[in-house]
Design a protein around this motif. Structure first.
Motif, PDB file in Angstrom:
ATOM      1  N   SER A 209       0.798  -1.231   0.000  1.00 42.31           N
ATOM      2  CA  SER A 209       0.000   0.000   0.000  1.00 42.31           C
ATOM      3  C   SER A 209       0.828   1.276   0.000  1.00 42.31           C
ATOM      4  O   SER A 209       0.303   2.359   0.216  1.00 42.31           O
ATOM      5  CB  SER A 209      -0.949   0.004   1.209  1.00 42.31           C
ATOM      6  N   GLY A 210       2.139   1.158  -0.219  1.00 37.32           N
ATOM      7  CA  GLY A 210       2.954   2.356  -0.311  1.00 37.32           C
ATOM      8  C   GLY A 210       3.436   2.903   1.014  1.00 37.32           C
ATOM      9  O   GLY A 210       3.733   4.100   1.115  1.00 37.32           O
ATOM     10  N   VAL A 211       3.534   2.046   2.035  1.00 32.60           N
ATOM     11  CA  VAL A 211       4.045   2.485   3.329  1.00 32.60           C
ATOM     12  C   VAL A 211       5.561   2.326   3.374  1.00 32.60           C
ATOM     13  O   VAL A 211       6.296   3.266   3.690  1.00 32.60           O
ATOM     14  CB  VAL A 211       3.398   1.699   4.479  1.00 32.60           C
ATOM     15  N   TYR A 212       6.065   1.143   3.045  1.00 34.72           N
ATOM     16  CA  TYR A 212       7.497   0.876   3.087  1.00 34.72           C
ATOM     17  C   TYR A 212       8.156   0.962   1.712  1.00 34.72           C
ATOM     18  O   TYR A 212       9.378   1.094   1.616  1.00 34.72           O
ATOM     19  CB  TYR A 212       7.756  -0.517   3.666  1.00 34.72           C
ATOM     20  N   LEU A 213       7.371   0.854   0.660  1.00 43.70           N
ATOM     21  CA  LEU A 213       7.877   0.931  -0.707  1.00 43.70           C
ATOM     22  C   LEU A 213       7.158   2.046  -1.437  1.00 43.70           C
ATOM     23  O   LEU A 213       5.996   2.321  -1.165  1.00 43.70           O
ATOM     24  CB  LEU A 213       7.643  -0.404  -1.439  1.00 43.70           C
ATOM     25  N   GLN A 214       7.854   2.692  -2.379  1.00 45.49           N
ATOM     26  CA  GLN A 214       7.202   3.738  -3.167  1.00 45.49           C
ATOM     27  C   GLN A 214       6.085   3.101  -3.991  1.00 45.49           C
ATOM     28  O   GLN A 214       6.327   2.162  -4.753  1.00 45.49           O
ATOM     29  CB  GLN A 214       8.213   4.425  -4.086  1.00 45.49           C
ATOM     30  N   PHE A 215       4.886   3.626  -3.833  1.00 44.94           N
ATOM     31  CA  PHE A 215       3.730   3.010  -4.463  1.00 44.94           C
ATOM     32  C   PHE A 215       3.869   3.005  -5.986  1.00 44.94           C
ATOM     33  O   PHE A 215       3.464   2.047  -6.647  1.00 44.94           O
ATOM     34  CB  PHE A 215       2.456   3.757  -4.060  1.00 44.94           C
ATOM     35  N   SER A 216       4.466   4.040  -6.544  1.00 45.67           N
ATOM     36  CA  SER A 216       4.597   4.133  -8.004  1.00 45.67           C
ATOM     37  C   SER A 216       5.551   3.081  -8.547  1.00 45.67           C
ATOM     38  O   SER A 216       5.519   2.767  -9.743  1.00 45.67           O
ATOM     39  CB  SER A 216       5.095   5.527  -8.398  1.00 45.67           C
ATOM     40  N   ALA A 217       6.429   2.528  -7.691  1.00 52.03           N
ATOM     41  CA  ALA A 217       7.396   1.532  -8.139  1.00 52.03           C
ATOM     42  C   ALA A 217       6.825   0.121  -8.123  1.00 52.03           C
ATOM     43  O   ALA A 217       7.449  -0.814  -8.636  1.00 52.03           O
ATOM     44  CB  ALA A 217       8.646   1.590  -7.263  1.00 52.03           C
ATOM     45  N   LEU A 218       5.654  -0.053  -7.553  1.00 52.48           N
ATOM     46  CA  LEU A 218       5.047  -1.377  -7.472  1.00 52.48           C
ATOM     47  C   LEU A 218       4.421  -1.755  -8.808  1.00 52.48           C
ATOM     48  O   LEU A 218       3.960  -0.883  -9.563  1.00 52.48           O
ATOM     49  CB  LEU A 218       3.977  -1.400  -6.382  1.00 52.48           C
ATOM     50  N   PRO A 219       4.357  -3.044  -9.151  1.00 57.08           N
ATOM     51  CA  PRO A 219       3.698  -3.450 -10.399  1.00 57.08           C
ATOM     52  C   PRO A 219       2.214  -3.073 -10.384  1.00 57.08           C
ATOM     53  O   PRO A 219       1.592  -2.974  -9.324  1.00 57.08           O
ATOM     54  CB  PRO A 219       3.896  -4.967 -10.428  1.00 57.08           C
ATOM     55  N   GLU A 220       1.663  -2.906 -11.573  1.00 57.92           N
ATOM     56  CA  GLU A 220       0.285  -2.434 -11.685  1.00 57.92           C
ATOM     57  C   GLU A 220      -0.704  -3.369 -10.997  1.00 57.92           C
ATOM     58  O   GLU A 220      -1.644  -2.921 -10.344  1.00 57.92           O
ATOM     59  CB  GLU A 220      -0.095  -2.265 -13.166  1.00 57.92           C
ATOM     60  N   TRP A 221      -0.510  -4.679 -11.122  1.00 62.33           N
ATOM     61  CA  TRP A 221      -1.445  -5.623 -10.498  1.00 62.33           C
ATOM     62  C   TRP A 221      -1.431  -5.481  -8.976  1.00 62.33           C
ATOM     63  O   TRP A 221      -2.471  -5.633  -8.335  1.00 62.33           O
ATOM     64  CB  TRP A 221      -1.122  -7.052 -10.909  1.00 62.33           C
ATOM     65  N   MET A 222      -0.266  -5.165  -8.412  1.00 59.95           N
ATOM     66  CA  MET A 222      -0.182  -4.998  -6.968  1.00 59.95           C
ATOM     67  C   MET A 222      -0.853  -3.703  -6.536  1.00 59.95           C
ATOM     68  O   MET A 222      -1.503  -3.637  -5.484  1.00 59.95           O
ATOM     69  CB  MET A 222       1.286  -5.024  -6.524  1.00 59.95           C
ATOM     70  N   GLN A 223      -0.699  -2.658  -7.361  1.00 60.47           N
ATOM     71  CA  GLN A 223      -1.393  -1.404  -7.069  1.00 60.47           C
ATOM     72  C   GLN A 223      -2.904  -1.601  -7.105  1.00 60.47           C
ATOM     73  O   GLN A 223      -3.637  -1.081  -6.248  1.00 60.47           O
ATOM     74  CB  GLN A 223      -0.972  -0.327  -8.067  1.00 60.47           C
ATOM     75  N   ASN A 224      -3.369  -2.346  -8.104  1.00 62.72           N
ATOM     76  CA  ASN A 224      -4.813  -2.606  -8.200  1.00 62.72           C
ATOM     77  C   ASN A 224      -5.312  -3.423  -7.007  1.00 62.72           C
ATOM     78  O   ASN A 224      -6.410  -3.179  -6.488  1.00 62.72           O
ATOM     79  CB  ASN A 224      -5.122  -3.351  -9.500  1.00 62.72           C
ATOM     80  N   LEU A 225      -4.499  -4.383  -6.570  1.00 63.44           N
ATOM     81  CA  LEU A 225      -4.877  -5.187  -5.405  1.00 63.44           C
ATOM     82  C   LEU A 225      -4.935  -4.317  -4.155  1.00 63.44           C
ATOM     83  O   LEU A 225      -5.889  -4.397  -3.371  1.00 63.44           O
ATOM     84  CB  LEU A 225      -3.871  -6.318  -5.207  1.00 63.44           C
ATOM     85  N   ALA A 226      -3.937  -3.464  -3.969  1.00 61.41           N
ATOM     86  CA  ALA A 226      -3.904  -2.588  -2.792  1.00 61.41           C
ATOM     87  C   ALA A 226      -5.089  -1.630  -2.781  1.00 61.41           C
ATOM     88  O   ALA A 226      -5.583  -1.250  -1.712  1.00 61.41           O
ATOM     89  CB  ALA A 226      -2.600  -1.803  -2.768  1.00 61.41           C
ATOM     90  N   SER A 227      -5.571  -1.251  -3.977  1.00 60.57           N
ATOM     91  CA  SER A 227      -6.686  -0.302  -4.063  1.00 60.57           C
ATOM     92  C   SER A 227      -7.994  -0.859  -3.526  1.00 60.57           C
ATOM     93  O   SER A 227      -8.940  -0.104  -3.307  1.00 60.57           O
ATOM     94  CB  SER A 227      -6.880   0.127  -5.528  1.00 60.57           C
ATOM     95  N   LEU A 228      -8.037  -2.158  -3.308  1.00 60.39           N
ATOM     96  CA  LEU A 228      -9.247  -2.768  -2.754  1.00 60.39           C
ATOM     97  C   LEU A 228      -9.320  -2.629  -1.236  1.00 60.39           C
ATOM     98  O   LEU A 228     -10.364  -2.915  -0.645  1.00 60.39           O
ATOM     99  CB  LEU A 228      -9.306  -4.253  -3.127  1.00 60.39           C
ATOM    100  N   PHE A 229      -8.226  -2.190  -0.615  1.00 58.69           N
ATOM    101  CA  PHE A 229      -8.146  -2.147   0.839  1.00 58.69           C
ATOM    102  C   PHE A 229      -7.934  -0.716   1.336  1.00 58.69           C
ATOM    103  O   PHE A 229      -7.415   0.133   0.604  1.00 58.69           O
ATOM    104  CB  PHE A 229      -7.024  -3.062   1.325  1.00 58.69           C
TER     105      PHE A 229
END
Length: 287
Positions: A209-229
């Protein structure tokens, strides 16, 4: 001749009881807060943990220089960049992790069973827990901001709009996290297994969710998954409050999307409210 209870008299009786239920809940807040700070492991893992992580990240990565949203743009220090995520993580830890483990423990040691034999309403119990999370969350956020400004040299916002954004993200996130924590407490089969069930869920959410890692650096599928929470939206709202406007390009859709932040937090607040009321029992159903 016995009195006949009609829908209208029942409604008046319920309305008359409401102030008592609220008063009982408010009176429990102090008890819950004192109990929180009497538990060293709870204080460390939910109250001080975000502060410790902010210190580690600042010390480990400051030598790499400021973090900028793009080439030729002004950046911010490592501490300033990670501060919003740690504030959001603190809300999640205080609400979801703390309450889920705490209430599961109270079920295991018989505390809830004893409370169930008293006139205490579940609503009063919820109010006490919500008040505890809100109080400790405010203290935690204040400590994070104080240390960030005085020890790590982070420049805090000066505009009222930024602090207003912080305020409503904090309030919605805190209430949603507390209610979800109450609901999640029904999942562990025992007090002993509560930490093993809850902590991995919270830890994974922090990483995606972009707490420990830069959210923009995460793969798109992981960003989409995080957006559900909800944590992703809390962290995004906190970044909108504390980072310069240029950093919005690093978000998933290139904007702060504060309308969506509010909507998703409200959705999770409602989910938490319904789930906590449906699943909460003074004792386990299979006990």
């Amino acid at each position: 001749m016995s009195a006949v209870t009609t829908p209208s008299t029942a409604g008046r009786t319920g309305a008359a009881r409401l102030p008592g239920v609220i008063a009982a809940g408010l009176s429990r807040i102090g008890y819950e807060v004192r109990g929180y700070f009497r538990s060293p492991d709870t204080v460390f893992f939910t109250f001080l943990f975000p502060l410790i992580m902010l210190g580690i990240f600042t010390a480990a990565f400051s030598s790499s220089g400021d973090i900028a949203p793009g080439p030729g743009t002004a950046g911010v220090s490592v501490g300033a960049y990670y501060l919003p995520g740690m504030l959001a993580a603190g809300v999640l830890l205080s609400g979801v992790q703390n309450l889920a483990v705490d209430i599961a423990g109270e079920k295991g040691d018989g505390t809830l069973k004893r409370l169930g034999g008293t006139p205490l309403s579940p609503v009063s119990y919820f109010i006490g827990k919500l008040g505890q999370v809100f109080t400790t969350g405010l203290l935690q956020a204040a400590l994070l901001l104080l240390v960030a400004a005085t020890v790590f040299g982070v420049e805090l916002p000066t505009s009222g709009e930024a602090w207003l954004t912080f305020a409503w993200v904090f309030v919605l996130g805190t209430v949603a996290s507390a209610l979800l924590g109450i609901a999640l407490s029904a999942v562990p089969r025992s007090a002993r297994s509560a930490t093993a069930v809850v902590v991995p869920i919270v830890l994974v959410l922090q990483f995606i969710s972009g707490v420990y890692l830069q959210f923009s650096a995460l793969p798109e599928w992981m960003q989409n998954l995080a957006s559900l929470f909800p944590l992703k939206w809390m962290a995004q709202g906190m970044r909108a409050a504390f980072l310069p406007e240029d950093f919005a390009v690093m978000e998933q859709h290139g904007t702060w999307d504060l309308g969506w932040v509010a909507l998703w937090l409200l959705v999770w607040l409602v989910i938490g409210l319904v789930a906590s009321r449906l699943t909460f029992r003074w004792i386990r159903r299979d006990a």
